[in-house]
Design a protein around this motif. Structure first.
Motif, PDB file in Angstrom:
ATOM      1  N   ALA A  24      50.493  39.463  20.052  1.00  0.00           N
ATOM      2  CA  ALA A  24      50.760  40.315  21.466  1.00  0.00           C
ATOM      3  C   ALA A  24      51.474  41.692  21.987  1.00  0.00           C
ATOM      4  CB  ALA A  24      50.714  38.932  21.875  1.00  0.00           C
ATOM      5  N   GLY A  25      51.590  41.812  20.462  1.00  0.00           N
ATOM      6  CA  GLY A  25      52.784  43.327  20.271  1.00  0.00           C
ATOM      7  C   GLY A  25      51.589  44.421  20.838  1.00  0.00           C
ATOM      8  N   PHE A  26      52.704  45.832  21.474  1.00  0.00           N
ATOM      9  CA  PHE A  26      52.422  46.700  22.674  1.00  0.00           C
ATOM     10  C   PHE A  26      52.996  47.982  21.162  1.00  0.00           C
ATOM     11  CE2 PHE A  26      50.718  43.583  25.619  1.00  0.00           C
ATOM     12  CZ  PHE A  26      49.087  43.907  25.588  1.00  0.00           C
ATOM     13  N   GLY A  27      53.278  47.934  20.077  1.00  0.00           N
ATOM     14  CA  GLY A  27      54.481  48.797  19.727  1.00  0.00           C
ATOM     15  C   GLY A  27      55.754  49.206  20.408  1.00  0.00           C
ATOM     16  N   LEU A  28      56.350  49.600  19.907  1.00  0.00           N
ATOM     17  CA  LEU A  28      57.475  49.746  19.945  1.00  0.00           C
ATOM     18  C   LEU A  28      58.096  50.150  21.121  1.00  0.00           C
ATOM     19  CD1 LEU A  28      60.782  50.379  19.538  1.00  0.00           C
ATOM     20  CD2 LEU A  28      60.251  52.151  18.563  1.00  0.00           C
ATOM     21  N   VAL A  29      57.391  51.079  21.628  1.00  0.00           N
ATOM     22  CA  VAL A  29      57.473  51.372  23.024  1.00  0.00           C
ATOM     23  C   VAL A  29      57.046  50.546  23.998  1.00  0.00           C
ATOM     24  CG1 VAL A  29      56.431  53.147  24.863  1.00  0.00           C
ATOM     25  CG2 VAL A  29      57.659  54.225  22.629  1.00  0.00           C
ATOM     26  N   GLY A  30      55.729  50.215  23.826  1.00  0.00           N
ATOM     27  CA  GLY A  30      55.042  48.992  24.722  1.00  0.00           C
ATOM     28  C   GLY A  30      55.802  47.909  24.898  1.00  0.00           C
ATOM     29  N   ASN A  31      57.125  47.421  23.845  1.00  0.00           N
ATOM     30  CA  ASN A  31      57.515  46.092  24.080  1.00  0.00           C
ATOM     31  C   ASN A  31      59.207  46.776  24.421  1.00  0.00           C
ATOM     32  OD1 ASN A  31      55.747  44.688  22.062  1.00  0.00           O
ATOM     33  ND2 ASN A  31      56.714  45.185  20.804  1.00  0.00           N
ATOM     34  N   ILE A  32      59.026  48.133  24.435  1.00  0.00           N
ATOM     35  CA  ILE A  32      60.262  47.836  25.360  1.00  0.00           C
ATOM     36  C   ILE A  32      60.273  48.315  26.648  1.00  0.00           C
ATOM     37  CG2 ILE A  32      62.059  50.013  26.276  1.00  0.00           C
ATOM     38  CD1 ILE A  32      62.066  51.300  23.408  1.00  0.00           C
ATOM     39  N   VAL A  33      59.000  48.572  27.296  1.00  0.00           N
ATOM     40  CA  VAL A  33      58.441  48.840  28.629  1.00  0.00           C
ATOM     41  C   VAL A  33      58.051  47.089  29.086  1.00  0.00           C
ATOM     42  CG1 VAL A  33      56.102  48.763  29.924  1.00  0.00           C
ATOM     43  CG2 VAL A  33      57.617  51.147  28.565  1.00  0.00           C
ATOM     44  N   ILE A  34      57.816  46.447  28.080  1.00  0.00           N
ATOM     45  CA  ILE A  34      57.649  44.884  28.116  1.00  0.00           C
ATOM     46  C   ILE A  34      58.562  43.958  28.512  1.00  0.00           C
ATOM     47  CG2 ILE A  34      56.819  42.500  27.394  1.00  0.00           C
ATOM     48  CD1 ILE A  34      54.488  44.425  28.587  1.00  0.00           C
ATOM     49  N   ILE A  71      55.324  37.419  30.225  1.00  0.00           N
ATOM     50  CA  ILE A  71      54.193  38.633  30.309  1.00  0.00           C
ATOM     51  C   ILE A  71      53.729  38.793  29.108  1.00  0.00           C
ATOM     52  CG2 ILE A  71      54.619  40.946  30.517  1.00  0.00           C
ATOM     53  CD1 ILE A  71      57.049  41.109  32.612  1.00  0.00           C
ATOM     54  N   LEU A  72      52.989  38.881  27.727  1.00  0.00           N
ATOM     55  CA  LEU A  72      52.881  38.910  26.811  1.00  0.00           C
ATOM     56  C   LEU A  72      52.050  37.808  26.735  1.00  0.00           C
ATOM     57  CD1 LEU A  72      55.697  40.207  23.778  1.00  0.00           C
ATOM     58  CD2 LEU A  72      53.575  41.477  25.367  1.00  0.00           C
ATOM     59  N   VAL A  73      52.230  36.464  26.999  1.00  0.00           N
ATOM     60  CA  VAL A  73      51.288  35.337  27.593  1.00  0.00           C
ATOM     61  C   VAL A  73      50.292  36.298  27.924  1.00  0.00           C
ATOM     62  CG1 VAL A  73      51.139  33.130  27.888  1.00  0.00           C
ATOM     63  CG2 VAL A  73      52.943  33.646  26.136  1.00  0.00           C
ATOM     64  N   ILE A  74      50.716  35.773  29.474  1.00  0.00           N
ATOM     65  CA  ILE A  74      49.846  36.479  29.991  1.00  0.00           C
ATOM     66  C   ILE A  74      48.702  37.510  30.233  1.00  0.00           C
ATOM     67  CG2 ILE A  74      49.704  37.215  32.635  1.00  0.00           C
ATOM     68  CD1 ILE A  74      52.096  35.939  33.990  1.00  0.00           C
ATOM     69  N   LEU A  75      49.075  38.922  28.909  1.00  0.00           N
ATOM     70  CA  LEU A  75      48.309  39.885  28.775  1.00  0.00           C
ATOM     71  C   LEU A  75      47.773  39.481  27.970  1.00  0.00           C
ATOM     72  CD1 LEU A  75      51.169  42.934  28.763  1.00  0.00           C
ATOM     73  CD2 LEU A  75      49.397  42.470  30.326  1.00  0.00           C
ATOM     74  N   ALA A  76      48.287  38.820  26.820  1.00  0.00           N
ATOM     75  CA  ALA A  76      47.185  38.028  25.366  1.00  0.00           C
ATOM     76  C   ALA A  76      46.196  37.120  26.342  1.00  0.00           C
ATOM     77  CB  ALA A  76      48.071  37.242  24.575  1.00  0.00           C
ATOM     78  N   LEU A  77      46.521  36.668  27.349  1.00  0.00           N
ATOM     79  CA  LEU A  77      45.250  35.588  28.227  1.00  0.00           C
ATOM     80  C   LEU A  77      43.955  36.813  28.439  1.00  0.00           C
ATOM     81  CD1 LEU A  77      47.405  32.742  29.747  1.00  0.00           C
ATOM     82  CD2 LEU A  77      45.797  32.554  27.461  1.00  0.00           C
ATOM     83  N   ILE A  78      44.906  37.931  29.330  1.00  0.00           N
ATOM     84  CA  ILE A  78      44.188  38.549  29.708  1.00  0.00           C
ATOM     85  C   ILE A  78      43.078  39.248  29.165  1.00  0.00           C
ATOM     86  CG2 ILE A  78      43.297  41.147  31.584  1.00  0.00           C
ATOM     87  CD1 ILE A  78      46.276  39.716  33.007  1.00  0.00           C
TER      88      ILE A  78
END
Length: 81
Positions: A24-34, A71-78
């Motif tokens: 469910a990761g979004f890369g380095l920048v995405g993970n920082i934002v998350i 947030i990652l769990v919610i985004l993965a479900l979406i």
């Protein structure tokens, strides 16, 4: 908390959340934002539930990681829906 400290804590929390929630990761920048958004979510959610974890920057990282995982769990479900 300074902007630099928030970015560092967000980066650590986002990286940890990406490791906890596989795929469910979004890369380095995405993970920082998350991680930063997770810190905001956890700063409201955990005190409302009466949860107090540690002190100082360790508490901040733990709280931000919990928020980022939520947030990652919610985004993965979406994304799956």
């Amino acid at each position: 908390m300074s902007l630099i400290a928030a970015l560092i804590i967000g980066a650590i929390a986002g990286w940890l959340a990406g490791k906890i929630v596989h795929g469910a990761g979004f890369g380095l920048v995405g993970n920082i934002v998350i991680g930063i958004i997770g810190a905001l979510v956890a700063s409201f959610l955990l005190p409302a539930l009466g949860v107090s974890l540690g002190a100082g920057w360790v508490r901040d990282i733990i709280n931000a990681t919990i928020g980022a995982v939520i947030i990652l769990v919610i985004l993965a479900l979406i994304r799956r829906g």
